[in-house]
Design a protein around this motif. Sequence first.
Motif, mmCIF file in Angstrom:
data_model
loop_
_atom_site.group_PDB
_atom_site.id
_atom_site.type_symbol
_atom_site.label_atom_id
_atom_site.label_comp_id
_atom_site.label_asym_id
_atom_site.label_seq_id
_atom_site.Cartn_x
_atom_site.Cartn_y
_atom_site.Cartn_z
ATOM 1 N N PRO A 136 0.766 -1.378 -0.063
ATOM 2 C CA PRO A 136 0.023 0.032 -0.031
ATOM 3 C C PRO A 136 0.913 1.292 -0.049
ATOM 4 N N ILE A 137 1.964 1.245 0.781
ATOM 5 C CA ILE A 137 2.791 2.594 0.720
ATOM 6 C C ILE A 137 3.418 2.666 -0.433
ATOM 7 N N ILE A 138 4.080 1.636 -1.263
ATOM 8 C CA ILE A 138 4.541 1.760 -2.606
ATOM 9 C C ILE A 138 3.389 2.295 -3.624
ATOM 10 N N LEU A 139 2.467 1.688 -3.541
ATOM 11 C CA LEU A 139 1.384 2.227 -4.510
ATOM 12 C C LEU A 139 0.923 3.750 -4.155
ATOM 13 N N GLU A 140 0.859 4.055 -2.841
ATOM 14 C CA GLU A 140 0.552 5.211 -2.590
ATOM 15 C C GLU A 140 1.648 6.504 -2.828
ATOM 16 N N ASN A 141 2.901 6.090 -2.812
ATOM 17 C CA ASN A 141 4.150 6.857 -3.127
ATOM 18 C C ASN A 141 4.526 7.060 -4.476
ATOM 19 N N LEU A 142 4.562 5.693 -5.250
ATOM 20 C CA LEU A 142 4.934 5.534 -6.353
ATOM 21 C C LEU A 142 3.890 5.032 -7.656
ATOM 22 N N GLY A 143 2.888 4.743 -7.044
ATOM 23 C CA GLY A 143 1.838 4.482 -8.107
ATOM 24 C C GLY A 143 2.301 2.960 -8.713
ATOM 25 N N GLN A 144 1.584 2.433 -9.638
ATOM 26 C CA GLN A 144 1.808 1.441 -10.204
ATOM 27 C C GLN A 144 3.165 1.243 -11.132
ATOM 28 N N ASP A 145 3.830 2.425 -11.441
ATOM 29 C CA ASP A 145 4.925 2.665 -12.424
ATOM 30 C C ASP A 145 6.140 2.616 -11.625
ATOM 31 N N TYR A 146 6.254 1.895 -10.600
ATOM 32 C CA TYR A 146 7.516 1.606 -9.740
ATOM 33 C C TYR A 146 8.458 1.221 -10.293
#
Length: 257
Positions: A94-104
């Motif tokens: 959830p933190i990754i998606l919130e900070n970076l979105g799906q284009d990580y």
Amino acid sequence: MKTKIIHLAALALICSSCAVVRPGEAGVKQTLGKFSKNISTQGTIFYNPFVSKVIKESTQTNNIKLILNLPTKEGLSVESEISILYRLELQKIPIILENLGQDYESIITSVFRSASSDVCAKFYAKDMHSGMRANIEEEIKQKMLINLEKQADGIELIAVLMKSIQLPRGLASSIEQKLQAEQDAMRMEFIIQQAKLEAERKVIEAKAERDAQKILAEGLTKEIIQLRSIEAFNKLSTSNNSKVIITDGKTPMLINQ
């Protein structure tokens, strides 16, 4: 007919309001742009399709493949196929998606480009084509981990692999010639070492023979020589053949008839 339409509409609404999370995936519900802290790793998630949706991400090891030109210490450019192995930490999705979105993955790629440029510029091109490659890969990985921790916490970097190194043609030929020369030198060194060992063996044998002759000479006293002469006369006396023996009384000289 009307009832059938209602049933079909209800069925369509139900189907559009659930998501199936398969093994190797993690599902996170997003409601009005906010991600839930609850993470589903397998099964069905129900949600309101008007205000919510479910984002599914892989929890398995993923591979980003790149083909890049890497700089070297001598200012050359070496083409290499790169594999970046990574996976997402389940509880931090959830933190990754919130900070970076799906284009990580683009963040991972950018971090790699920066780290690889800094690290490869410290090594010669020939190092990427030798046993130093593992050191280069590890240095790039460690530098990426530092940068990812700042920008993309929750992405676990597993390995950085440099494959299919393409050196400049002239340099590749020079390296091959150098390796051939090193192999020839090692072969010659082996031959020289074998020759030295053989020479040492012969010296040892000669010394042993010399010592044996010296010991034998030192042991031949007058008394022993006289005893050997008496034994020789005794053997001659038992022979049936006629012989002429010339002697000074000490040593015999035999002439066959």
